[in-house]
Enzyme design. Structure first.
Site, short mmCIF file in Angstrom:
data_model
loop_
_atom_site.label_atom_id
_atom_site.label_comp_id
_atom_site.label_asym_id
_atom_site.label_seq_id
_atom_site.Cartn_x
_atom_site.Cartn_y
_atom_site.Cartn_z
N HIS A 1 -7.02 5.06 19.02
CA HIS A 1 -6.81 4.42 17.79
C HIS A 1 -6.80 5.47 16.57
O HIS A 1 -7.59 6.12 16.37
CB HIS A 1 -8.04 3.59 17.81
CG HIS A 1 -8.28 2.80 18.76
ND1 HIS A 1 -7.64 1.47 18.79
CD2 HIS A 1 -9.02 2.78 19.92
CE1 HIS A 1 -7.91 0.78 20.00
NE2 HIS A 1 -8.70 1.46 20.59
N HIS B 1 0.89 -1.07 0.22
CA HIS B 1 0.02 0.01 -0.07
C HIS B 1 0.82 1.29 0.03
O HIS B 1 1.67 1.29 0.68
CB HIS B 1 -0.82 -0.13 1.16
CG HIS B 1 -1.71 1.40 1.58
ND1 HIS B 1 -2.58 1.64 0.58
CD2 HIS B 1 -1.85 2.02 2.36
CE1 HIS B 1 -3.19 2.94 0.90
NE2 HIS B 1 -2.56 3.02 2.12
N PHE C 1 -10.68 -4.15 12.98
CA PHE C 1 -11.04 -2.71 13.27
C PHE C 1 -10.95 -2.15 11.79
O PHE C 1 -10.22 -1.07 11.66
CB PHE C 1 -9.98 -2.35 14.05
CG PHE C 1 -10.67 -1.23 15.16
CD1 PHE C 1 -12.08 -1.03 15.08
CD2 PHE C 1 -10.05 -0.51 16.14
CE1 PHE C 1 -12.56 -0.41 16.24
CE2 PHE C 1 -10.42 0.34 17.12
CZ PHE C 1 -11.90 0.36 17.22
N HIS D 1 3.74 0.30 2.77
CA HIS D 1 4.01 -0.90 3.70
C HIS D 1 3.11 -1.95 2.99
O HIS D 1 2.12 -1.61 2.36
CB HIS D 1 3.46 -0.49 5.02
CG HIS D 1 2.13 -0.02 5.23
ND1 HIS D 1 1.11 -0.56 5.21
CD2 HIS D 1 1.64 1.33 5.10
CE1 HIS D 1 -0.03 -0.15 5.27
NE2 HIS D 1 0.37 1.18 5.38
N HIS E 1 -8.16 5.60 3.23
CA HIS E 1 -7.35 5.22 1.88
C HIS E 1 -8.18 6.23 0.78
O HIS E 1 -9.42 6.52 0.87
CB HIS E 1 -7.50 3.83 1.22
CG HIS E 1 -6.62 2.88 1.98
ND1 HIS E 1 -5.90 1.71 1.58
CD2 HIS E 1 -6.47 2.83 3.34
CE1 HIS E 1 -5.38 1.34 2.46
NE2 HIS E 1 -5.58 1.82 3.51
N HIS F 1 -7.23 5.81 9.54
CA HIS F 1 -6.82 5.92 8.09
C HIS F 1 -7.82 5.70 6.93
O HIS F 1 -8.19 4.71 7.10
CB HIS F 1 -5.59 5.22 8.18
CG HIS F 1 -4.72 5.41 6.44
ND1 HIS F 1 -4.81 6.67 5.85
CD2 HIS F 1 -4.42 4.45 5.69
CE1 HIS F 1 -4.52 6.63 4.68
NE2 HIS F 1 -4.36 5.28 4.39
N HIS G 1 0.22 -4.41 3.33
CA HIS G 1 -1.06 -4.46 3.57
C HIS G 1 -1.72 -5.61 3.53
O HIS G 1 -2.84 -5.82 3.48
CB HIS G 1 -1.88 -3.40 2.88
CG HIS G 1 -2.84 -2.42 3.48
ND1 HIS G 1 -3.56 -3.23 4.59
CD2 HIS G 1 -3.01 -1.14 3.74
CE1 HIS G 1 -4.41 -2.00 5.30
NE2 HIS G 1 -3.98 -0.91 4.74
N HIS H 1 0.83 4.61 1.09
CA HIS H 1 0.01 5.41 2.00
C HIS H 1 -0.14 6.68 1.70
O HIS H 1 0.67 7.43 1.55
CB HIS H 1 0.56 5.10 3.67
CG HIS H 1 -0.40 5.59 4.74
ND1 HIS H 1 -0.87 4.80 5.59
CD2 HIS H 1 -0.89 6.79 4.92
CE1 HIS H 1 -1.78 5.60 6.08
NE2 HIS H 1 -1.47 6.87 6.11
N HIS I 1 -4.75 -4.30 15.69
CA HIS I 1 -6.29 -4.01 15.68
C HIS I 1 -6.89 -4.29 14.53
O HIS I 1 -8.08 -4.46 14.36
CB HIS I 1 -6.71 -2.44 16.15
CG HIS I 1 -5.96 -2.08 17.55
ND1 HIS I 1 -5.83 -0.99 18.10
CD2 HIS I 1 -5.15 -3.12 18.28
CE1 HIS I 1 -5.40 -0.94 19.27
NE2 HIS I 1 -4.97 -2.24 19.48
N HIS J 1 -9.94 2.23 8.37
CA HIS J 1 -9.28 1.19 9.25
C HIS J 1 -8.24 1.98 10.32
O HIS J 1 -7.62 2.91 10.32
CB HIS J 1 -8.46 0.07 8.78
CG HIS J 1 -7.23 0.41 7.93
ND1 HIS J 1 -5.93 0.48 8.55
CD2 HIS J 1 -7.07 0.43 6.75
CE1 HIS J 1 -5.33 0.67 7.85
NE2 HIS J 1 -5.63 0.77 6.59
N CYS J 2 -8.26 1.22 11.74
CA CYS J 2 -7.52 1.56 12.65
C CYS J 2 -5.92 1.30 12.00
O CYS J 2 -5.99 0.21 11.69
CB CYS J 2 -7.78 0.78 13.83
SG CYS J 2 -6.37 1.42 15.14
N HIS J 3 -5.02 1.95 12.16
CA HIS J 3 -3.59 1.88 11.82
C HIS J 3 -2.69 1.14 12.83
O HIS J 3 -1.51 1.03 12.50
CB HIS J 3 -2.97 3.07 11.24
CG HIS J 3 -2.41 2.69 9.77
ND1 HIS J 3 -1.22 1.92 9.90
CD2 HIS J 3 -2.52 3.01 8.39
CE1 HIS J 3 -0.59 1.70 8.67
NE2 HIS J 3 -1.59 2.64 7.86
N ILE J 4 -3.22 0.74 13.86
CA ILE J 4 -2.51 -0.02 14.83
C ILE J 4 -2.73 -1.39 14.07
O ILE J 4 -4.00 -2.05 14.30
CB ILE J 4 -3.17 0.03 16.22
CG1 ILE J 4 -2.85 1.51 16.76
CG2 ILE J 4 -2.32 -1.08 17.03
CD1 ILE J 4 -3.18 1.70 18.10
CU LIG Z 1 -6.72 0.67 17.10
#
Ligand SMILES: [Cu+2]
Length: 522
Positions: free
Chosen positions: A412, A83, A478, A126, A417, A415, A128, A85, A473, A467-470
């Site tokens: 959290h 991806h 998430f 990164h 896209h 992000h 994905h 980003h 998660h 989505h959460c970028h952690i």
């Molecule tokens: Cu999160």
């Protein structure tokens, strides 16, 4: 262009020629043993290095990045996808890299990502695929703007002024049991861990007294956010997630996973060594023994560790940042002044993260392929309950109710896209700013009392991940998909034959060929 404004460009071209690659390049994805914090393990790496090589180009360039998958270590995932980003991928939704946009690239295969970057600057890249980027496949991507409105504010902007912050894990992502905890912070790929080698080298960033540097701070983190500062220096923040903002003076920045900031630092202090700090919100915090640290070294200073202390007390606030080109938030200046008001209640249950009560389970067929095959309604698109359709040319408002999850591994960072968005209500305030809010692509959803609210206009047909970028998660569900102008996706996004070939190849892989030791393979 005046001679003065041309000088940084020349410097950039000369220095950039050494290490950066792109915009047309091969990118080999390989397994490699490295010891970024002194701990030796096999990683999944672009070109065998961590972080991956800087990929750069200029605004307006066509990027052609041929990703060649040479992975062989089957304790980790063997397939991959990348991806880019922050890049909008208008007309090239198929190149966005998430599983909703493509099937992964099987080991032994390659895939050409071919996309334009007409009017943006400032990114990273990164994997994905599941949590593969936590195993190392991440790096910075810079799109330079030869007509950057802030060229006159700095003298140096090249490979040496990109600063990546990351976490690192001593165990492969697919083998981590329970809650993942970062073992060390890496700044430009180097760091130390508690009870590790005390002499593990730290990153050194060299500056010349009297020069002004545009540093591009990129969080390539899988999880922690960092409070970043440089002892004895303030700086002027001029860019957020690729968007130029009016300069704001600060001496520290809390940067969440996948966010970026550019700041101008004037090397106007005594020739010496100064600690660069990136204190994470989890794992080993503090700076004892040089953890979470790097070194700012003035030319002429001795090769020695700094002895400086932090006096940072002016943390950058999102509410202080205003776009340089400021259209204001789309819609009208009331909470209901949009075409679509989508409220997202964040939840957690039995190890799964939920959005409006639904855990995102990756579909076996990419959402883009489903749409191209004729499914264009939310009810017909999979995964059930996780796809929201949005009409074209409409103002969209998303709000995040984090009241029940802020304390579960939060805050959290979310992000989107395919877009930047205006954060009309950032974390930490109850005030709404429709006039000149910060514009970015990843925002912290804040504390339990927050209701972070963002706006954008639909102008980019395609299914886009939110989505959460952690990454842990995201892996736990998430996420949702925003299917923008689903009926118009096919006409707007012609797909190459090589893209069509990815799914048949991937779907034919045996469990052994997927790798990951039976871990997640989507
Ligand atoms: Cu999160």
């Amino acid at each position: 262009m005046s001679l003065i404004t041309a000088l940084p460009l020349i410097a950039q071209l000369i220095v950039g020629a050494f290490a950066a690659i792109g915009p047309v390049t091969d990118l080999h994805i390989v397994n490699q043993f490295i010891q970024p914090d002194g701990f030796n393990r096999s990683f999944i790496l672009a070109e065998g290095v961590f972080p991956g090589p800087l990929i750069s180009g200029n605004k307006g360039d066509n990027f052609q990045i041929n990703v060649i998958n040479e992975l062989t270590n089957d304790t980790m995932l063997l397939s991959t996808s990348i991806h880019w980003h922050g890049i909008f991928q208008e007309g090239t939704n198929w190149a966005d890299g998430a599983f909703i946009n493509q099937c992964p690239i099987a080991a032994g295969n390659s895939f050409l990502y071919n996309f334009n970057v007409p009017d943006q600057a400032g990114f990273w890249y990164h994997s994905h695929l599941a949590t593969q980027y936590c195993d190392g496949l991440r790096g910075a991507l810079v799109v330079y703007d030869p007509e950057d409105p802030y060229l006159s504010l700095y003298d140096v902007d090249d490979d040496s002024t990109v600063i990546t912050l990351s976490d690192v894990y001593h165990v492969p992502a697919t083998q981590i049991v329970g809650v993942a905890t970062s073992d060390a912070t890496l700044i430009n790929g180097l760091g130390r861990y508690v009870n590790g080698p005390a002499d593990a080298p730290l990153a050194v960033i060299s500056v010349t007294q009297g020069k002004r540097y545009r540093f591009r701070l990129v969080s390539i983190s899988c999880d922690p956010n960092f409070v970043f500062s440089i002892d004895a220096h303030t700086f002027s923040v001029i860019e957020v997630d690729g968007v130029s903002h009016e300069p704001v003076v600060a001496d520290s920045i809390q940067i969440f996973a996948s966010q970026r900031y550019s700041f101008v630092l004037n090397a106007n202090q005594t020739v010496s060594n100064y600690w660069i700090r990136a204190n994470p919100n989890g794992g080993s915090t503090g700076f004892t023994g040089g953890i979470n640290s790097a070194i700012l070294r003035y030319v002429g200073a001795p090769v020695a560790d700094p002895v400086t202390t932090s006096t940072a007390d002016n943390l950058l606030l999102e509410t202080s940042l205003h776009p340089l080109v400021n259209p204001g938030a789309p819609g009208s200046s009331t909470l209901s002044g949009v075409d679509v008001d989508l409220r997202l209640t964040l939840g957690f249950n039995a190890g799964a993260f939920l959005i409006n009560g639904v855990q995102f389970i990756p579909p076996t067929v990419p959402v883009l392929l489903q749409i191209l095959s004729g499914a264009t309604t939310a009810a017909s698109l999979l995964p059930a309950g996780s796809v929201y359709t949005l009409p074209l040319n409409s103002t969209i408002q998303l709000s995040f109710d984090a009241s029940t999850v802020a304390a579960i591994g939060g805050p959290h960072p979310f992000h989107l896209h395919g877009h930047n968005f205006d954060v009309v209500r950032p974390a930490g305030t109850t005030q709404y700013n429709y006039a000149n809010p910060i514009r970015r692509d990843t925002v912290s959803s804040g504390a339990a009392t927050d209701n972070v609210t963002i706006r954008f206009t639909t102008n980019n047909a395609g299914p886009w991940f939110l989505h959460c970028h952690i990454d842990w998660h995201l892996e736990a569900g998430f996420a949702v998909v925003l299917a923008e102008d689903a009926p118009g996706v096919a006409a707007a996004n012609p797909t190459p034959d090589a893209w069509s070939n990815l799914c048949p190849i991937y779907d034919s892989l045996t469990p052994a060929q997927l790798g990951g030791g039976g871990g997640p393979t989507f």
